[in-house]
Design a protein around this motif. Structure first.
Motif: not given
Length: 397
Positions: A134-136, A183-185, A210-213
């Protein structure tokens, strides 16, 4: 301008101003380093608002690589990648990215935002579902919408909720493919995704991972990012990143299996229909990645500076939420007070922008500090003195 549009714009912006949600855009009149000048003022500002984590945006080695690329390749790629815009500097960048990320291949894009617009919709469609934290980031949200897949939000970093949602989606029999995306972070709070647990759930329910880093690259995993931090290169299908934050340049990339990258070259629309990143950016980004692969010096210095600032703010009594990374929010809450706090810091020589709705939820306003490897301890001490002065003045601490 039509009367309808004029009325809409006037009323909407007045409402934002009254709620403390109108964002004034400043002009930075120097290079975006640890010290900047803003809006024509003579006073220098200690800069805590850039994403230039490692100070590479102004690094002489990257500048030299960019200048040399302009001499050899010109200022633009001249075409989309699929016609004749794939220059040798692009393939060199992608080879270094794959080695850096520990994957078979990588593909570059014009921005990190475009990566999410490109990659999600190239693989997911109306027959699929996406489990999204939810915080992507907004780019993930927009990429998910573009795919037309069903979007199922799970509570932020709540692994019980993710497992529950994954089980329900898998058990429904409605979906051809299911992806979990995070997200990754997380850029506003600085916390790290629970990737080991996510990978385990993904394995149990056959989810695409799927990781957005964007904020993990250069910051975790000795610089290689969140996936490398947890040693999950073989468990994550998509590693997304930007070249505009710790890498210090501009652009984005997807790293993964060669078959995935080959598919993105055939079906991701920003790759197919938008001119490739400029040669200078490709060369400078390649240089940055090589520097990170050769040495941990900037990485170590970043964490030293970040921990020093965090410890100082904590001792003063500021609340910083659950940050686990150099992202250092000072939580204020009320939007108007947050804006006032940021302005007072500016008046005292510290440039730390207010972050308010819609970037964060209403009532969760904060000033977000981004210490970098380029800050000195003397700069941080000076900033801490300002934080103490303004914090006590406004009864925040």
């Amino acid at each position: 301008m039509s009367k309808v549009l004029h009325s809409f714009l006037t009323e909407s912006m007045a409402e934002l101003r009254s709620q403390g949600l109108y964002n004034e855009i400043d002009t930075v009149e120097t290079a975006n380093g640890p010290i900047i000048k803003v809006n024509g003022q003579e006073q220098e500002q200690i800069n805590f608002s850039s994403n230039n984590y490692l100070g590479l945006a102004t690094d002489q080695r990257l500048k030299a690589a960019a200048v040399e690329a302009i001499r050899n390749w010109g200022v633009g790629a001249g075409a989309v990648r699929t016609i004749n815009g794939t220059l040798k500097v692009h393939t060199q960048l992608e080879e270094r990215l794959a080695a850096f990320k520990g994957t078979e291949a990588a593909i570059s894009y014009q921005s990190g935002f475009k990566c999410n617009m490109a990659a999600i919709s190239a693989v997911m469609d109306k027959n699929d579902a996406i489990l999204s934290d939810e915080l992507n980031h907004a780019s993930i949200i927009d990429g998910c919408r573009l795919s037309r897949a069903d979007i199922i939000r799970f509570k932020h970093s709540d692994m019980d909720d993710l497992r529950k949602q994954a089980k329900a989606a898998k058990g429904s029999g409605r979906y051809r493919k299911i992806m979990v995306i995070t997200d990754g972070v997380f850029s506003m709070d600085g916390d790290i995704a629970k990737l080991p647990e996510i990978a385990e759930i993904a394995e149990d329910y056959e989810l695409i991972t799927y990781v957005d880093d964007a904020h993990g690259t250069g910051v975790l995993g000795n610089g290689a990012g969140t996936v490398k931090h947890f040693g999950l290169q073989d468990k994550v299908d998509f590693q997304i990143g930007t070249l505009s934050k710790a890498i210090g340049v501009a652009g984005g990339y997807v790293a993964g299996k060669k078959s995935l990258v080959d598919w993105l070259k055939l079906r991701s629309r920003p790759f197919l229909f938008s001119t490739a990143i400029p040669p200078a950016d490709a060369a400078a980004a390649t240089k940055a990645i090589e520097l990170l692969m050769e040495s941990r010096e900037l990485y170590v210095r970043l964490w030293e500076r970040a921990n020093y600032l965090k410890d100082g703010l904590q001792q003063l009594g500021f609340q910083m939420g659950n940050s686990e990374t150099p992202i250092t929010p000072c939580m204020i809450g009320d939007e108007t007070m947050t804006q006032t706090f940021s302005r007072r810091l500016f008046e005292e020589g510290v440039y730390a922008k207010a972050i308010v709705f819609p970037t964060v939820p209403k009532g969760a306003g904060r000033v977000r500090n981004m210490p970098t490897a380029a800050h000195t301890k003397e700069m941080l001490d000076q900033a801490l003195a300002v934080y103490e002065k303004v914090g006590k003045e406004m009864a925040i601490i």
